[in-house]
Scaffold this active site. Structure first.
Site, PDB file in Angstrom:
ATOM      1  N   HIS A 266       0.829  -1.220  -0.037  1.00  0.00           N
ATOM      2  CA  HIS A 266       0.140  -0.095   0.092  1.00  0.00           C
ATOM      3  C   HIS A 266       0.839   1.275   0.108  1.00  0.00           C
ATOM      4  O   HIS A 266       0.692   1.989  -0.861  1.00  0.00           O
ATOM      5  CB  HIS A 266      -1.054   0.035   1.456  1.00  0.00           C
ATOM      6  CG  HIS A 266      -1.822   0.994   1.468  1.00  0.00           C
ATOM      7  ND1 HIS A 266      -2.722   1.167   0.587  1.00  0.00           N
ATOM      8  CD2 HIS A 266      -2.083   2.000   2.155  1.00  0.00           C
ATOM      9  CE1 HIS A 266      -3.775   2.352   0.691  1.00  0.00           C
ATOM     10  NE2 HIS A 266      -3.347   2.697   1.981  1.00  0.00           N
ATOM     11  N   PHE A 267       1.705   1.313   0.945  1.00  0.00           N
ATOM     12  CA  PHE A 267       2.809   2.447   0.846  1.00  0.00           C
ATOM     13  C   PHE A 267       4.078   2.076   0.063  1.00  0.00           C
ATOM     14  O   PHE A 267       5.182   2.093   0.609  1.00  0.00           O
ATOM     15  CB  PHE A 267       3.155   2.775   2.434  1.00  0.00           C
ATOM     16  CG  PHE A 267       2.103   3.311   3.064  1.00  0.00           C
ATOM     17  CD1 PHE A 267       1.609   4.777   3.013  1.00  0.00           C
ATOM     18  CD2 PHE A 267       1.322   2.645   4.076  1.00  0.00           C
ATOM     19  CE1 PHE A 267       0.753   5.439   3.646  1.00  0.00           C
ATOM     20  CE2 PHE A 267       0.259   3.187   4.832  1.00  0.00           C
ATOM     21  CZ  PHE A 267      -0.042   4.564   4.573  1.00  0.00           C
TER      22      PHE A 267
END
Length: 290
Positions: A266-267
């Site tokens: 996600h990051f």
């Protein structure tokens, strides 16, 4: 030569907003819109990587990072309000032309700004942010249950785990092949604002308000078809929160699209920041007016 990042506070619509700024003031502007449950801290390395030739602005939303957290009784924690804050920030900084980096919660904030001011947008960079139902898979089931019944305590209990210490660590490390690349400082810094009084309820309020973004998806898709913005997708393909199907969906409506997937979660900037920064630089070098 890279420029040192400056750290500022400014009063926007009665709220003390923190933002990071770097790069030449006369350079093309890139506005960095952070996701949940992070802050402008997530852009610290990207700002440094691009500050030699781009003017970077990265605000913290109210209740996030180092921005003020007004009491819920005095401030509506909605994506519409966040977009209004960022719009007014750009106005006060006298920035009228910019590219937008849209990540997670930064996507609906940015879509509101872009669709309201299409003439101001030079380019759009999307990193694990959504504008299509296809991007809302299993992770969103308890959130959708909360939309149906705001008093659903089972859904609420699940949602609270998303931003406890273990949930934060999971968001940063899930889907990452080499988790030694992910600094634990990330979730420790996020916890700082999440542990403030009322902040847990603020996060629940924003989960509930996210339904207003889904209602606007058709409008934003029409904006993409009508205005044909130059768009770069730099996406962590192992993201469980906003899965890659949401990235693929942009191909339906965006004609001027450059598309890149990375073996990241996600990051994605935490594990693939160097590669993503190089891709963004090449894209902005071609698409922005010097």
């Amino acid at each position: 030569m890279k420029n040192q990042t400056q750290h500022h506070f400014i009063n926007i619509n009665g709220v003390n907003i923190f933002y990071r700024e770097a790069g030449p003031k006369d350079a093309p502007v890139l506005v960095l819109l952070h996701g949940y449950p992070s802050s402008s801290h997530m852009f610290r390395n990207l700002i440094n990587d691009l500050s030699d030739k781009y003017h970077l602005i990265a605000p913290d939303y109210p209740g996030y990072g180092r921005s003020e957290q007004p009491p819920i009784a005095d401030f509506a924690y909605t994506f519409e309000n966040f977009a209004a804050i960022v719009t007014e920030l750009l106005s006060q900084l006298q920035i009228s032309k910019y590219s937008l980096y849209l990540m997670d919660y930064g996507a609906p904030v940015g879509w509101r700004i872009a669709s309201a001011n299409p003439e101001r947008v030079e380019t759009l960079i999307v990193q694990n942010g959504c504008a299509y139902d296809e991007g809302l898979e299993a992770f969103w089931d308890p959130i959708k249950a909360y939309w149906k019944d705001h008093n659903d305590k089972t859904a609420e209990a699940t949602l609270r785990t998303f931003h406890d210490a273990n949930g934060l660590k999971w968001q940063y490390t899930h889907g990452v092949a080499d988790t030694s690349l992910i600094s634990p400082d990330n979730w420790e810094i996020d916890l700082r604002h999440l542990e403030r009084p009322e902040n847990g309820q603020i996060q629940l309020d924003l989960f509930y308000d996210y339904r207003t973004n889904v209602d606007l998806y058709p409008k934003w898709q029409e904006y993409l078809r009508t205005h044909n913005p130059e768009m770069l997708i730099v996406y962590g393909k192992n993201d469980y929160i906003f899965p890659v199907a949401g990235a693929e969906a942009f191909k339906k409506d965006v004609k001027n699209l450059e598309y890149h997937l990375y073996d990241a979660g996600h990051f994605a900037l935490e594990s693939h920041g160097n590669e993503i920064a190089a891709t963004i630089r090449q894209f902005l070098d071609k698409k922005t007016v010097k």
